[in-house]
Design a protein around this motif. Structure first.
Motif, PDB file in Angstrom:
ATOM      1  N   SER A  26     -11.924  24.832 -10.321  1.00 18.00           N
ATOM      2  CA  SER A  26     -11.862  26.196 -10.849  1.00 18.00           C
ATOM      3  C   SER A  26     -12.743  26.318 -12.083  1.00 18.00           C
ATOM      4  CB  SER A  26     -10.425  26.555 -11.224  1.00 18.00           C
ATOM      5  OG  SER A  26     -10.009  25.814 -12.345  1.00 18.00           O
ATOM      6  N   GLU A  27     -13.148  27.543 -12.366  1.00 22.22           N
ATOM      7  CA  GLU A  27     -13.993  27.795 -13.539  1.00 22.22           C
ATOM      8  C   GLU A  27     -13.301  27.367 -14.816  1.00 22.22           C
ATOM      9  OE1 GLU A  27     -16.417  31.541 -15.547  1.00 22.22           O
ATOM     10  OE2 GLU A  27     -15.755  31.617 -13.465  1.00 22.22           O
ATOM     11  N   GLU A  28     -11.997  27.485 -14.861  1.00 19.12           N
ATOM     12  CA  GLU A  28     -11.245  27.163 -16.076  1.00 19.12           C
ATOM     13  C   GLU A  28     -11.197  25.659 -16.341  1.00 19.12           C
ATOM     14  OE1 GLU A  28     -10.116  29.135 -13.636  1.00 19.12           O
ATOM     15  OE2 GLU A  28     -10.500  31.043 -14.665  1.00 19.12           O
ATOM     16  N   THR A  29     -11.214  24.838 -15.281  1.00 22.63           N
ATOM     17  CA  THR A  29     -11.031  23.395 -15.468  1.00 22.63           C
ATOM     18  C   THR A  29     -12.309  22.580 -15.264  1.00 22.63           C
ATOM     19  OG1 THR A  29     -10.415  23.087 -13.136  1.00 22.63           O
ATOM     20  CG2 THR A  29      -8.644  23.585 -14.687  1.00 22.63           C
ATOM     21  N   SER A  30     -13.343  23.160 -14.675  1.00 26.94           N
ATOM     22  CA  SER A  30     -14.514  22.372 -14.302  1.00 26.94           C
ATOM     23  C   SER A  30     -15.386  22.032 -15.502  1.00 26.94           C
ATOM     24  CB  SER A  30     -15.362  23.114 -13.274  1.00 26.94           C
ATOM     25  OG  SER A  30     -16.481  22.334 -12.917  1.00 26.94           O
ATOM     26  N   GLU A  31     -15.902  20.818 -15.516  1.00 24.19           N
ATOM     27  CA  GLU A  31     -16.900  20.420 -16.498  1.00 24.19           C
ATOM     28  C   GLU A  31     -18.314  20.667 -15.973  1.00 24.19           C
ATOM     29  OE1 GLU A  31     -16.254  16.416 -17.877  1.00 24.19           O
ATOM     30  OE2 GLU A  31     -14.085  16.650 -17.792  1.00 24.19           O
ATOM     31  N   LEU A  32     -18.430  21.191 -14.771  1.00 20.58           N
ATOM     32  CA  LEU A  32     -19.721  21.490 -14.177  1.00 20.58           C
ATOM     33  C   LEU A  32     -20.142  22.932 -14.472  1.00 20.58           C
ATOM     34  CD1 LEU A  32     -19.209  19.920 -10.626  1.00 20.58           C
ATOM     35  CD2 LEU A  32     -20.622  18.994 -12.472  1.00 20.58           C
ATOM     36  N   ASP A  33     -21.450  23.123 -14.691  1.00 21.88           N
ATOM     37  CA  ASP A  33     -21.979  24.492 -14.745  1.00 21.88           C
ATOM     38  C   ASP A  33     -21.988  25.091 -13.347  1.00 21.88           C
ATOM     39  OD1 ASP A  33     -22.564  23.974 -17.436  1.00 21.88           O
ATOM     40  OD2 ASP A  33     -24.645  23.426 -17.005  1.00 21.88           O
ATOM     41  N   VAL A  34     -22.395  24.282 -12.366  1.00 22.92           N
ATOM     42  CA  VAL A  34     -22.530  24.732 -10.990  1.00 22.92           C
ATOM     43  C   VAL A  34     -21.256  24.396 -10.217  1.00 22.92           C
ATOM     44  CG1 VAL A  34     -23.825  24.483  -8.828  1.00 22.92           C
ATOM     45  CG2 VAL A  34     -25.036  24.443 -11.029  1.00 22.92           C
ATOM     46  N   THR A  35     -20.562  25.410  -9.764  1.00 21.42           N
ATOM     47  CA  THR A  35     -19.392  25.239  -8.912  1.00 21.42           C
ATOM     48  C   THR A  35     -19.559  26.121  -7.682  1.00 21.42           C
ATOM     49  OG1 THR A  35     -18.155  27.053  -9.934  1.00 21.42           O
ATOM     50  CG2 THR A  35     -17.906  24.852 -10.928  1.00 21.42           C
TER      51      THR A  35
END
Length: 313
Positions: A26-35
């Motif tokens: 999820s956008e809230e938990t991801s350390e990635l820019d690209v999801t």
């Protein structure tokens, strides 16, 4: 929403450092820019995933192969993603509403001149290859290597081997002499996945007007990047700074050869309003305020798709 193609991101490098990262987070938990969610929100129908080996990992073929495996297990295996090996895969992805995922190699340092490794990476889907990163390696000097040398004997062989395999040469990160060696040797169009105009921002990673014209002359492609320090020497960088580089390439006659290569997940500072692929609509809106929709459609994705459709075997 106009469809987007992005020629460069460093998701695989982050995954190599932290195998727990996931494209579906999820956008809230991801350390990635690209999801996956951000690709969908930005209308990104084609994303290039680069194999880049960070300095703390062993610089050997097995490390590059490990990132290729991450591409297949953690990117291509995600529902809605379609790996691309040939032009027909691009068309199938578009027809089926999938995100096309294309594998590239950024810097050949890890191959150590082992031709079997290049052949195996091709079988694993690598279709785009940047010869150097910023430093020197066995094939060429990079853009910030003080020596500024061109291709070595093995580097020249590498260009020929790639053309035989059907791998397209990416001149981003190359030294100027290396660039002109590629221009002299290449029998097929080459491209720059994530480089800007040096006339606008004088940085060694950017391309001179002569280099840009050389890419245009072979029907190549120029991917404008969102790396702030390649856009401007001011802080913070803005979408207007991106547009200045777009305008310059257009002034050189490159409106049908222009694309974008964000470098998301490879940077720690961002253009205001362009911090991840979900914000591509803001760039589209700014472009549409200056250019007619057919041109903007080409900038965002059409030019890249056309280039790849013509040149992927």
């Amino acid at each position: 929403m106009l469809p987007v193609a992005d020629l460069h991101c460093d998701v695989l490098c982050k995954m190599a450092r932290n195998p727990d990262l996931a494209l579906e987070a999820s956008e809230e938990t991801s350390e990635l820019d690209v999801t996956k969610a951000r690709l969908a929100a930005g209308g990104v129908g084609l994303q290039v995933f680069a194999i880049y080996i960070p300095a703390e990992l062993p610089m050997r073929p097995e490390t590059a192969l490990r990132e290729a495996e991450l591409f297949w297990s953690k990117v291509a295996a995600v529902p809605g993603m379609r790996p691309v090996r040939r032009a027909a895969d691009l068309e199938e992805a578009a027809r089926n509403g999938q995100t096309a995922a294309l594998l590239s190699l950024e810097g050949v340092d890890s191959l150590q001149g082992q031709w079997w490794a290049l052949q195996l990476l091709h079988r694993l889907g690598v279709r785009l290859l940047g010869i150097a990163w910023n430093n020197a390696n066995w094939a060429c000097d990079g853009a910030t290597e003080p020596r500024g040398a061109g291709l070595t004997r093995d580097g020249r062989r590498l260009v020929r081997e790639c053309e035989n395999l059907g791998i397209l040469i990416d001149v981003s990160h190359l030294s100027e002499r290396g660039f002109w060696d590629v221009a002299e040797l290449a029998g097929r169009p080459f491209f720059a996945s994530h480089s800007n105009a040096r006339a606008i921002r004088d940085h060694p990673r950017n391309l001179t007007d002569d280099q840009l014209k050389a890419i245009l002359a072979v029907d190549g492609l120029v991917g404008i990047t969102f790396v702030p320090w390649f856009l401007t020497d001011r802080e913070p960088a803005t979408i207007d700074d991106v547009l200045r580089h777009v305008e310059h390439v257009c002034e050189l006659g490159g409106e049908n050869h222009l694309a974008f290569g964000s470098d998301f997940d490879g940077i720690d500072r961002y253009v205001n309003g362009l911090a991840h692929p979900g914000q591509y609509p803001a760039l589209a809106e700014a472009l549409l305020a200056r250019y007619p929709e057919p041109l903007v459609s080409g900038f965002l994705g059409g030019n890249a798709r056309r280039f790849l459709s013509r040149n992927l075997r």
